[in-house]
Design a protein around this motif. Structure first.
Motif, PDB file in Angstrom:
ATOM      1  N   PHE A  72     -59.494  74.416  25.955  1.00  0.00           N
ATOM      2  CA  PHE A  72     -59.231  73.586  24.774  1.00  0.00           C
ATOM      3  C   PHE A  72     -60.746  72.883  24.230  1.00  0.00           C
ATOM      4  N   LEU A 104     -61.625  72.081  20.460  1.00  0.00           N
ATOM      5  CA  LEU A 104     -60.682  72.246  18.662  1.00  0.00           C
ATOM      6  C   LEU A 104     -61.703  73.068  17.898  1.00  0.00           C
ATOM      7  N   LYS A 112     -46.325  75.511  23.338  1.00  0.00           N
ATOM      8  CA  LYS A 112     -46.989  74.690  23.962  1.00  0.00           C
ATOM      9  C   LYS A 112     -46.358  74.430  24.788  1.00  0.00           C
ATOM     10  N   SER A 161     -49.078  70.226  27.563  1.00  0.00           N
ATOM     11  CA  SER A 161     -49.946  69.751  26.737  1.00  0.00           C
ATOM     12  C   SER A 161     -49.738  68.800  25.515  1.00  0.00           C
ATOM     13  N   VAL A 213     -51.377  67.956  22.855  1.00  0.00           N
ATOM     14  CA  VAL A 213     -51.749  68.277  20.973  1.00  0.00           C
ATOM     15  C   VAL A 213     -50.009  68.205  20.409  1.00  0.00           C
ATOM     16  N   GLU A 214     -49.772  68.071  19.829  1.00  0.00           N
ATOM     17  CA  GLU A 214     -49.486  68.123  17.977  1.00  0.00           C
ATOM     18  C   GLU A 214     -49.272  69.091  17.586  1.00  0.00           C
ATOM     19  N   GLU A 238     -50.147  68.413  13.722  1.00  0.00           N
ATOM     20  CA  GLU A 238     -51.412  67.506  13.574  1.00  0.00           C
ATOM     21  C   GLU A 238     -52.412  68.899  14.297  1.00  0.00           C
ATOM     22  N   LEU A 239     -52.477  69.773  14.301  1.00  0.00           N
ATOM     23  CA  LEU A 239     -53.769  70.662  14.718  1.00  0.00           C
ATOM     24  C   LEU A 239     -53.434  72.091  14.296  1.00  0.00           C
ATOM     25  N   LYS A 258     -55.305  69.884  10.932  1.00  0.00           N
ATOM     26  CA  LYS A 258     -57.254  70.155  11.431  1.00  0.00           C
ATOM     27  C   LYS A 258     -57.725  70.732  11.193  1.00  0.00           C
ATOM     28  N   LEU A 260     -51.186  76.395  24.035  1.00  0.00           N
ATOM     29  CA  LEU A 260     -51.528  75.738  24.491  1.00  0.00           C
ATOM     30  C   LEU A 260     -51.151  74.969  26.147  1.00  0.00           C
ATOM     31  N   PRO A 280     -56.453  71.671  31.105  1.00  0.00           N
ATOM     32  CA  PRO A 280     -56.971  72.026  29.481  1.00  0.00           C
ATOM     33  C   PRO A 280     -57.159  73.118  28.585  1.00  0.00           C
ATOM     34  N   MET A 321     -56.046  77.394  26.345  1.00  0.00           N
ATOM     35  CA  MET A 321     -56.048  77.319  25.147  1.00  0.00           C
ATOM     36  C   MET A 321     -56.066  79.500  25.200  1.00  0.00           C
TER      37      MET A 321
END
Length: 398
Positions: A332, A334, A353, A356, A358-359, A362-363, A366, A379, A386, A388
């Motif tokens: 993982f 970003l 997911k 994980s 990670v929301e 939010e991902l 970004k 995820l 971690p 992906m």
């Protein structure tokens, strides 16, 4: 304080039925104007009741389908708590297969289960404490199962109701309070312990419970069934069938009706990601039957011993899991994910997911996606780290 009488009767009159037909598909945004017009010719309380039922019926279409929902009557709690038609029909079929001719439906609510029991040819006695709810349940069975066996509804506290002579019980305890859902089974109304004892005394029956119930709370003399509808876990049910107890755990996937039962298989081994990934249905996961669900999948293994993602180098059609073809397996990162998606012109990203923090929303924010293509990123963890996985969903089996 004087008890408020049931308020359904006015809607059952010819005038009430005509109003219900007139407001059936009304636009909520224009409801005030509609109500003002109708009140010129009808009693204001009757107009309000008809509009209230119309709103509830519109909400109920998702559970009961348009044909049934617009012939039924509801309370706000009844819409939220009633069993979906497909799930209730499945349960009624199980009672029918057990040779049951009469079911006592405790905490019957607005009659969602009673309707399907009657449609399956099973006589029903429904019991509920609320008088309006009992009246509504009776009206719903009369509307949707007019040719079914006799259905009777009794206003009573189920804990005080005499079930002597009952052939089979179905108990659907209330699992909501003013603050929201109740997670402690002993805080159900009635408590789970009471429901278990009531079914044991009768000898045959089922108890609807929250699907998140810990397996340790399932008694040894009951079998547990987790039920999903179109991939969404709807409920768990504890069955007591002394003559044919069956496996301790079972998962049923509706509307297809595919079912998998406990065979005592060990969890698949952990392995590196293969060409394909399989995400088991939520009912399979809740029932701890991942191993049984992928037993026919060659070289199947878990990505991580604590996560219900199964991987294989073989493409396999199964009703018990959603399949994906993996194109990339990366640690993982970003910036790396953003660059890869930009390179592939991905504008629509599905984020799956497990394991994980990670929301997804939010991902996506970004990543600032732009492009004409779609992709799925999974995820999770591989080898404890971690990761992906970029993938494409496989067609669902027909």
């Amino acid at each position: 304080m004087t008890e408020e009488p049931p308020r359904l009767a006015p809607l059952l009159t010819p005038e009430g039925q005509a109003l219900l037909a007139e407001v059936r598909d009304h636009d909520p945004a224009r409801e005030l104007a509609l109500a003002t017009r109708l009140r010129r010719d009808h009693d204001a309380a009757l107009v309000s009741a008809a509009l209230g039922q119309a709103r509830l019926r519109q909400r109920a279409v998702a559970k009961f389908g348009a044909r049934d929902a617009h012939r039924m009557y509801f309370t706000p709690n009844g819409v939220e708590q009633a069993t979906r038609t497909a799930v209730a029909a499945h349960r009624a079929a199980r009672f029918r297969a057990l040779g049951v001719a009469r079911v006592t439906d405790l905490c019957c609510g607005i009659g969602g289960d009673a309707v399907e029991l009657a449609r399956a040819g099973i006589a029903v006695t429904g019991v509920d404490l609320d008088p309006l709810t009992c009246e509504i349940a009776e009206a719903n069975v009369r509307a949707l199962a007019p040719d079914g066996p006799r259905a009777a509804f009794v206003r009573a506290d189920v804990t005080a109701y005499d079930t002597t002579g009952a052939e089979a019980l179905f108990v659907d305890p209330a699992r909501r309070r003013g603050a929201g859902r109740v997670f402690d089974p002993e805080a159900y109304a009635p408590p789970l312990s009471w429901a278990l004892d009531a079914v044991r005394r009768t000898g045959l029956g089922a108890i609807k419970i929250a699907p998140g119930i810990p397996h340790a709370l399932v008694p040894d003399d009951f079998t547990a069934e987790w039920v999903s509808y179109e991939g969404d876990v709807k409920e768990a049910v504890l069955w007591h069938t002394p003559g044919a107890p069956g496996p301790p755990r079972r998962a049923t996937l509706l509307p297809a009706g595919a079912a998998v039962a406990d065979r005592g298989l060990p969890d698949p081994p952990v392995r590196a990601p293969g060409r394909y990934l399989y995400e088991p249905d939520g009912a399979v996961i809740r029932a701890h039957l991942v191993a049984e669900a992928v037993a026919d999948l060659p070289d199947a293994g878990l990505l991580d011993e604590t996560i219900a993602y199964v991987t294989s180098d073989v493409r396999h059609e199964t009703p018990f899991a959603t399949g994906y073809e993996i194109t990339d397996v990366l640690p993982f990162h970003l910036k790396r994910l953003k660059a890869l998606l930009r390179e592939r012109e991905v504008g629509v990203l599905t984020v799956k997911k497990r394991g994980s923090a990670v929301e997804p929303e939010e991902l996506r924010r970004k990543l600032k996606l732009k492009g004409r293509n779609e992709a799925t990123v999974i995820l999770t963890r591989t080898a404890g780290a971690p990761a992906m996985l970029l993938a494409h969903p496989l067609p669902r089996p027909r």
